[in-house]
Write a protein that holds these residues in place. Structure first.
Motif, PDB file in Angstrom:
ATOM      1  N   ARG A   1      14.789   2.311  60.160  1.00  0.00           N
ATOM      2  CA  ARG A   1      13.433   2.304  60.705  1.00  0.00           C
ATOM      3  C   ARG A   1      12.456   2.960  59.729  1.00  0.00           C
ATOM      4  N   LEU A   2      12.877   4.049  59.081  1.00  0.00           N
ATOM      5  CA  LEU A   2      12.017   4.752  58.132  1.00  0.00           C
ATOM      6  C   LEU A   2      11.588   3.839  56.998  1.00  0.00           C
ATOM      7  N   GLN A   3      12.502   3.005  56.538  1.00  0.00           N
ATOM      8  CA  GLN A   3      12.199   2.076  55.448  1.00  0.00           C
ATOM      9  C   GLN A   3      11.147   1.060  55.883  1.00  0.00           C
ATOM     10  N   ARG A   4      11.285   0.552  57.112  1.00  0.00           N
ATOM     11  CA  ARG A   4      10.300  -0.412  57.601  1.00  0.00           C
ATOM     12  C   ARG A   4       8.933   0.247  57.766  1.00  0.00           C
ATOM     13  N   ASP A   5       8.906   1.462  58.309  1.00  0.00           N
ATOM     14  CA  ASP A   5       7.626   2.160  58.486  1.00  0.00           C
ATOM     15  C   ASP A   5       6.950   2.409  57.145  1.00  0.00           C
ATOM     16  N   ASP A   6       7.740   2.771  56.135  1.00  0.00           N
ATOM     17  CA  ASP A   6       7.193   3.027  54.806  1.00  0.00           C
ATOM     18  C   ASP A   6       6.603   1.750  54.211  1.00  0.00           C
ATOM     19  N   LEU A   7       7.300   0.622  54.397  1.00  0.00           N
ATOM     20  CA  LEU A   7       6.795  -0.653  53.889  1.00  0.00           C
ATOM     21  C   LEU A   7       5.473  -1.019  54.554  1.00  0.00           C
TER      22      LEU A   7
ATOM     23  N   ALA B   1      -0.759   1.230  45.285  1.00  0.00           N
ATOM     24  CA  ALA B   1       0.567   1.822  45.485  1.00  0.00           C
ATOM     25  C   ALA B   1       1.605   0.759  45.814  1.00  0.00           C
ATOM     26  N   VAL B   2       1.205  -0.316  46.465  1.00  0.00           N
ATOM     27  CA  VAL B   2       2.161  -1.357  46.839  1.00  0.00           C
ATOM     28  C   VAL B   2       2.752  -2.031  45.610  1.00  0.00           C
ATOM     29  N   PHE B   3       2.048  -1.945  44.484  1.00  0.00           N
ATOM     30  CA  PHE B   3       2.574  -2.467  43.225  1.00  0.00           C
ATOM     31  C   PHE B   3       3.228  -1.379  42.387  1.00  0.00           C
ATOM     32  N   ARG B   4       2.693  -0.176  42.429  1.00  0.00           N
ATOM     33  CA  ARG B   4       3.204   0.899  41.584  1.00  0.00           C
ATOM     34  C   ARG B   4       4.553   1.420  42.071  1.00  0.00           C
ATOM     35  N   ARG B   5       4.782   1.401  43.375  1.00  0.00           N
ATOM     36  CA  ARG B   5       6.018   1.936  43.929  1.00  0.00           C
ATOM     37  C   ARG B   5       7.057   0.839  44.093  1.00  0.00           C
ATOM     38  N   GLN B   6       8.317   1.249  44.112  1.00  0.00           N
ATOM     39  CA  GLN B   6       9.409   0.314  44.340  1.00  0.00           C
ATOM     40  C   GLN B   6       9.359  -0.193  45.777  1.00  0.00           C
ATOM     41  N   LEU B   7       9.376  -1.501  45.948  1.00  0.00           N
ATOM     42  CA  LEU B   7       9.346  -2.098  47.279  1.00  0.00           C
ATOM     43  C   LEU B   7      10.765  -2.310  47.788  1.00  0.00           C
TER      44      LEU B   7
END
Length: 443
Positions: free
Chosen positions: A300-306, A347-353
């Motif tokens: 869930r944490l991963q989805r919230d972060d995305l 940030a959506v490009f700079r960080r690992q998705l």
């Protein structure tokens, strides 16, 4: 501390497992050290026999193991089955070819196993990121301690069961359910001789610092930047197909997935339209069903972060083309999504998705592409799509990335380049955890 296994498709708790106590960890360390001393004296034929038994058990239990991955990590069943099969092939490979990779026992130069190796594995490929290191490390004569991600306690138990069923010597391989402070203690323990880590750079820096304090060898497989550049004259069918594979396999949960797609003006509208039409057909569904094309995210944490990254990008001027909204209902699903007009500073490009999201960056020309990429390398891979091979090569030579591919997908690269010697012919090096010993005999 408890390790909780959740079913990502429903978000419900499956089971809870207790972490090892200090006494239990000490007992396993002692057994592992004893097993390492015995195993280093074993013949290569005995080591090959163990790997062959493991390969047979992986194949015989592929459905059960794949379902365990699917129910604990959310991976599509078809992808989980492929992961199990790949592990079996890796065991067979080193069982067959491993002996020839090691110097003969009576050679003047030999490879001596280091002893107990600690493997810290990420959650993206619960079995593969273990067995790709486990098989050659055992073949080299080492013992192994495994620490899987905290959301994979059942997969960790399955691996230990496989080793027991394969009649591995007692204590040779242990899956450890331990806390992060216990991991730090383990790294400092003199009985642990070397480490392997796969995951993000922030965690890697902490692990490497602990290993460095003890002067212990460590091999890192790190998340890296991957980028695809689509020029005006690209074959659109190939570029879109590559985009789907590189960004949406494993629900986009890849350490080496394409971070974004830079497109030039002549093809940008067609690329976005074609890619969005394909993604609109991807519907999240039960990952244990073969008809499903997109499974849930692992946590869930991963989805919230995305979702937070997506919302920040939209607020900063990016445009949602497909998806980009949290679905209702149970489970940690996220729709196949496409953001257009993303900028390099977002940030959506700079960080690992980690999720099924593609980002399109529009570049007015090749000079702009060079400017946008200037601070992204060198630890990364770029794939350039163009029918003009000369143009593609010239652009590749000017980009800062360590690996540049023309009309070739990043996943078709020649292996991880950040650590020379880590990979051999696409396989983890059998000598990664060996000392080279020289014998000089005078009359």
């Amino acid at each position: 501390m408890e390790f909780i296994s959740y079913h990502p498709a429903t978000g419900t708790e499956v089971t809870r497992l207790q972490a090892l106590s200090a006494n239990e960890l000490e007992q396993r360390l002692q057994q592992n050290q004893q097993a390492a001393q015995t195993w280093r004296q074993s013949s290569t034929s005995d080591r090959s026999a163990l790997l062959n038994r493991l390969a047979s058990l992986l194949s015989a239990n592929r459905e059960r193991l794949a379902l365990c991955i699917t129910r604990e990590m959310g991976k599509l069943l078809s992808e989980a089955l492929a992961e199990v099969d790949r592990c079996a092939l890796e065991c067979n490979y080193f069982a067959t070819h491993g002996p020839a990779m090691l110097p003969l026992a009576r050679s003047m130069n030999t490879c001596e196993p280091m002893g107990s190796v600690l493997l810290l594995s990420s959650w993206r490929f619960p079995l593969w990121q273990v067995f790709r290191v486990l098989a050659p490390t055992l073949m080299a004569g080492n013992a192994v301690l495994l620490k899987l991600a905290e959301n994979l306690p059942l997969c960790a138990r399955e691996i230990e069961t496989l080793l027991a069923d394969a009649e591995a010597p007692k204590g040779l391989v242990f899956s450890l359910l331990i806390s992060k402070p216990q991991v730090a203690t383990l790294i400092a323990d003199a009985r642990v001789k070397a480490l392997a880590f796969s995951g993000n750079r922030q965690d890697a820096s902490q692990v490497a610092a602990l290993a460095g304090q003890q002067l212990k060898p460590i091999i890192l497989e790190l998340d890296e930047t991957e980028l695809q550049i689509i020029l005006d004259d690209a074959d659109l069918d190939l570029a879109v197909a590559a985009a789907l594979r590189s960004r949406f396999r494993n629900a986009g949960q890849l350490g080496h997935a394409a971070r974004g797609f830079m497109v030039t003006p002549g093809i940008a509208e067609q690329f976005v339209a074609r890619l969005s039409a394909q993604l609109a057909e991807w519907q999240p569904g039960d990952p244990s069903l073969y008809v499903s094309t997109l499974g849930p995210l692992a946590t869930r944490l991963q989805r919230d972060d995305l979702q937070q990254q997506v919302q920040a990008a939209l607020a900063d001027g990016a445009q949602a083309v497909v998806g980009c909204q949290l679905p209702t209902g149970a489970g940690w699903y996220y729709p196949a999504s496409l953001l257009d007009r993303v900028r390099p500073d977002m940030a959506v490009f700079r960080r690992q998705l980690s999720g099924p999201l593609a980002c399109v960056l529009r570049a007015p020309n090749q000079d702009a592409i060079l400017d946008m990429c200037q601070d992204l390398g060198p630890d990364g891979t770029v794939s350039i799509w163009t029918r003009d091979m000369t143009q593609g090569e010239q652009l590749a030579r000017q980009l800062p990335f360590a690996t540049c591919l023309v009309n070739r997908e990043p996943c078709q690269g020649s292996g991880y380049q950040s650590r020379p010697g880590l990979m051999t012919d696409g396989h983890f090096s059998i000598r990664a955890f060996c000392h080279i010993k020289r014998l000089l005999v005078s009359a």
